[in-house]
Structure formats: C-alpha cells, structure tokens
Design a protein around this motif. Structure first.
Motif, PDB file in Angstrom:
ATOM      1  N   ALA A 284       0.831  -1.211   0.000  1.00 53.10           N
ATOM      2  CA  ALA A 284       0.000   0.000   0.000  1.00 53.10           C
ATOM      3  C   ALA A 284       0.863   1.258   0.000  1.00 53.10           C
ATOM      4  N   CYS A 285       1.922   1.248   0.796  1.00 55.73           N
ATOM      5  CA  CYS A 285       2.823   2.406   0.862  1.00 55.73           C
ATOM      6  C   CYS A 285       3.543   2.625  -0.463  1.00 55.73           C
ATOM      7  N   MET A 286       4.091   1.552  -1.021  1.00 60.23           N
ATOM      8  CA  MET A 286       4.879   1.694  -2.247  1.00 60.23           C
ATOM      9  C   MET A 286       4.017   2.051  -3.456  1.00 60.23           C
ATOM     10  N   THR A 287       2.792   1.538  -3.512  1.00 62.12           N
ATOM     11  CA  THR A 287       1.923   1.911  -4.639  1.00 62.12           C
ATOM     12  C   THR A 287       1.548   3.376  -4.559  1.00 62.12           C
ATOM     13  N   ASN A 288       1.387   3.905  -3.353  1.00 66.52           N
ATOM     14  CA  ASN A 288       1.129   5.344  -3.215  1.00 66.52           C
ATOM     15  C   ASN A 288       2.311   6.167  -3.705  1.00 66.52           C
ATOM     16  N   ILE A 289       3.521   5.708  -3.399  1.00 60.88           N
ATOM     17  CA  ILE A 289       4.720   6.410  -3.870  1.00 60.88           C
ATOM     18  C   ILE A 289       4.823   6.320  -5.390  1.00 60.88           C
ATOM     19  N   MET A 290       4.559   5.149  -5.946  1.00 63.13           N
ATOM     20  CA  MET A 290       4.697   4.944  -7.391  1.00 63.13           C
ATOM     21  C   MET A 290       3.656   5.723  -8.196  1.00 63.13           C
ATOM     22  N   ARG A 291       2.455   5.883  -7.663  1.00 61.34           N
ATOM     23  CA  ARG A 291       1.426   6.574  -8.432  1.00 61.34           C
ATOM     24  C   ARG A 291       1.597   8.086  -8.404  1.00 61.34           C
ATOM     25  N   GLY A 292       2.338   8.596  -7.403  1.00 58.59           N
ATOM     26  CA  GLY A 292       2.591  10.035  -7.364  1.00 58.59           C
ATOM     27  C   GLY A 292       1.302  10.830  -7.199  1.00 58.59           C
ATOM     28  N   GLN A 293       1.042  11.745  -8.151  1.00 56.02           N
ATOM     29  CA  GLN A 293      -0.145  12.599  -8.085  1.00 56.02           C
ATOM     30  C   GLN A 293      -1.357  11.967  -8.779  1.00 56.02           C
ATOM     31  N   ALA A 294      -1.169  10.816  -9.399  1.00 59.47           N
ATOM     32  CA  ALA A 294      -2.287  10.170 -10.102  1.00 59.47           C
ATOM     33  C   ALA A 294      -3.304   9.643  -9.092  1.00 59.47           C
ATOM     34  N   SER A 295      -4.540   9.470  -9.556  1.00 57.49           N
ATOM     35  CA  SER A 295      -5.604   8.988  -8.676  1.00 57.49           C
ATOM     36  C   SER A 295      -5.440   7.509  -8.346  1.00 57.49           C
ATOM     37  N   SER A 296      -4.799   6.755  -9.225  1.00 55.88           N
ATOM     38  CA  SER A 296      -4.543   5.336  -8.973  1.00 55.88           C
ATOM     39  C   SER A 296      -3.274   4.919  -9.704  1.00 55.88           C
ATOM     40  N   LEU A 297      -2.741   3.785  -9.339  1.00 56.65           N
ATOM     41  CA  LEU A 297      -1.504   3.331  -9.970  1.00 56.65           C
ATOM     42  C   LEU A 297      -1.744   2.939 -11.422  1.00 56.65           C
TER      43      LEU A 297
END
Length: 367
Positions: free
Chosen positions: A174-187
């Motif tokens: 959950a943490c890493m997907t938030n980092i990877m998606r950046g400003q996007a609404s979802s990965l």
C-alpha cells in the motif's frame, strides 16, 4: 454388570479411525458428496430463489465452458491458484503451517513491479524478465525465511507469525503503490505505453507463459516431494521431529530450507501475476489465493496432480457463482451459498474417508 447397564453407558455413536481406504473408495465417497451437494443446492435454488435448478447448473457450466475465451480465463485463474498450492505443499507436508502465502505473493509481486517500472527502459527484455523473476523469488524466499528462522530458533508459532507477515506485506505494498502513483488517482497499468515487463502474447493470450510455468512446477514439485532426499526429509520431519533427529536429520535446516522454497514459489507467483495477468500491483493482487490454496494443498494430500483437479473445481465454482449472479441478477451472497454448499460437502467427505461412524450396539472391532 448387566448388558442393559453396559448398553446405557455406551454412546449412541462412536467414531473410529478408518484404516486401509482404497482409492476407489475415496473416489466413491467424494462422488457421493458432490451428488448430495447438488441435491441440497437444488433445494436451496428452488425454494429460496424460485429458479429452475437445472437452468442454474447450466449457467454455472457456461461460466467456464461457453467458449474458448472463458475456458482460457479459467486456465489463467487455475494456474495462479495451483501455483500457490504447489508453494504451500512442502511446508504443510512438513507440518509447518504457512498461512503467509498472501504476503509472500504480494512482496514478490511488488518487487517485480518495482523492477518493471524503474528498470523497464534500462534493461533489454530478457534481462528485465530475469531480474523481475529473480527479484520476486528472492523477496518471497525472504518472507518465508523470517518465520522459519524464528520457528527454528525460538519455536515461535508459525501460524500467527506468517499471518502477521501478511499484514506487513500488505502495508508495504500500500505504501509503495502510493509512492509509485505520485499525483495520479490510482496506480493503473504499469508501463502501458512501452509494455516493458509484460509477457508476450502467445497463442492469443498474454498469460500463456503463466500456464506453462505452472505445468512445469507441477511435475517438478511432485518429483521433488516423492523421489528426492530432501522430499524424504520433509516427510520424516512432518511425521515426527524426534524421529527425524534420531535419524540424523537436521530439523532446523530442513525447516528453513523448505520455507525458503515455499516462499520463493509464492514470490514467483507474484511475478507471474504482475507480468502475465494484471500488469500492475495492488493490495488485492493475491485476491485471497494464499488462503484458498491451503484447502487445495490439504485436500490433495500434497500430491500436485490432485491439486490441479481440486484447483479446477474451486475455480469452476468461483466462475460459476459469478455467472449465476450476473445471469439471474442475484446478489453475490446467494451465488456464493450455492458454491459454498458444494465445497462444504467436499470438505466434509474427508471425514468419512478417514473415519467411520459406529452406531450403538454394533460389534466392536476384533469381536
């Protein structure tokens, strides 16, 4: 003492271990269980939903066999479930209750996804796939090694430990997907433009490689558990750790080695999900397969070919439930009850394979 007084103390039913059950008898018990489940399901369908049971069963069948596309989807889902079952088999045969398949899949899938995203444009495709595979295998092996090491050193409870590791893995994903998606609404889909790290389309499907890999694993794990020295050590440790020590087997080493293998295959499953199935990673990527695979491994008695049959049945029921809910506008719970009844009877049949019920008044064994 009178026979009447003795009979009064005798229980109405006694349960005794069944010895020497043959394969035809096991098949017959399971077949009867499925037939009874279909009868109970038919009653539920008719009296609760008001539908024609035969029509509902036809819809369940079409959920998998209506066309080649649906059949290929079933093979895709079957390969994922079977892969996790194969991973859990050696640990469970050793009586190490690895309930951490979910976390091991997630951590392996996350590693593959990170390599896909951050090295997709830097590595040639063969090296990228190799890096993703090796990274996911290593991550899954690490996630299996940690509880095994604590178990071997301090005799911790492996069930609780591996379950807690699932939550840790979920939080990391959950943490890493938030980092990877950046400003996007979802990965979203990873490397959608370049398709770097995606398996190639073979025979019209991108997940064909998943199916091939799992078929190979099925044969390899069967041979490993049945014919190798390490497989023999796993069996001995599973039967009795004291006997294993008396025979000169290093129980700690076998425990750690087996969980490294179990976690590594779960991690590999995460790689197959990311590269061949979803092309993304999320906390739902494992989709409960780590727990369903426990049923698969246990019912099959760790025989990987039986696991394939049980995986097929479970995936067939899952897809059938989805098709029923869609075709008849039923809520998902009603559809799940229909498949759950079948699964309940199949699980219950294991009791009658291993034990027999003796009514009061029946002659005791040996008389």
């Amino acid at each position: 003492m009178s026979q009447t007084a003795t009979a009064a103390r005798e229980p109405l039913l006694r349960i005794a271990k069944r010895e020497g059950t043959t394969m035809p008898q096991k098949i017959a018990v399971r077949a009867i269980a499925i037939l009874l489940a279909l009868v109970v399901d038919a009653l539920f369908i008719f009296f609760v939903t008001g539908l024609n049971p035969l029509s509902v069963y036809g819809v369940m069948w079409s959920g998998t066999f209506a066309n080649m596309t649906r059949f290929s989807w079933m093979l895709r889902d079957l390969s994922t479930l079977l892969c996790v079952g194969i991973a859990l088999a050696p640990a469970f045969k050793m009586r190490f209750w690895n309930c951490g398949g979910e976390g091991q899949i997630l951590i392996g899938g996350l590693t593959a996804a990170l390599i896909m995203v951050y090295q997709g444009n830097n590595l040639p495709l063969p090296l990228l796939f190799a890096a993703m595979a090796l990274g996911s295998i290593a991550a899954g092996a690490l996630w299996g090694f940690i509880p095994a090491w604590f178990k071997s050193r301090w005799n911790t409870n492996e069930t609780l430990f591996t379950l807690m590791m699932n939550y840790v893995a979920t939080s990391i994903v959950a943490c890493m997907t938030n980092i990877m998606r950046g400003q996007a609404s979802s990965l979203g889909t990873l490397n959608k433009a370049t398709k770097a790290g995606w398996f190639p389309v073979i025979m019209g499907q991108r997940y064909t490689i998943n199916i091939i890999v799992v078929i190979v694993l099925t044969f390899v794990m069967y041979a490993y558990l049945r014919f190798s020295k390490q497989g023999y050590e796993i069996s001995v440790v599973g039967e009795s750790e004291n006997t294993a020590r008396y025979a000169g087997i290093n129980v700690r080493r076998v425990t750690v080695r087996t969980m490294l293998i179990s976690g590594a295959i779960c991690g590999l499953c995460g790689f197959l999900i990311v590269a061949g199935k979803d092309q993304t990673i999320s906390t739902a990527s494992a989709n409960g397969r780590g727990f369903t695979a426990i049923i698969v491994a246990w019912l099959a008695k760790f025989n990987t070919f039986y696991m394939a049959l049980i995986s097929f049945l479970l995936v067939f029921l899952e897809r059938g439930a989805s098709e029923i809910a869609s075709a008849y506008s039923l809520n998902e719970y009603a559809a799940d009850i229909i498949t759950g009844i079948i699964l309940f009877f199949i699980l219950g049949s294991e009791f009658f394979i291993n034990y027999r019920v003796i009514p009061r008044g029946a002659h005791k064994e040996g008389k």
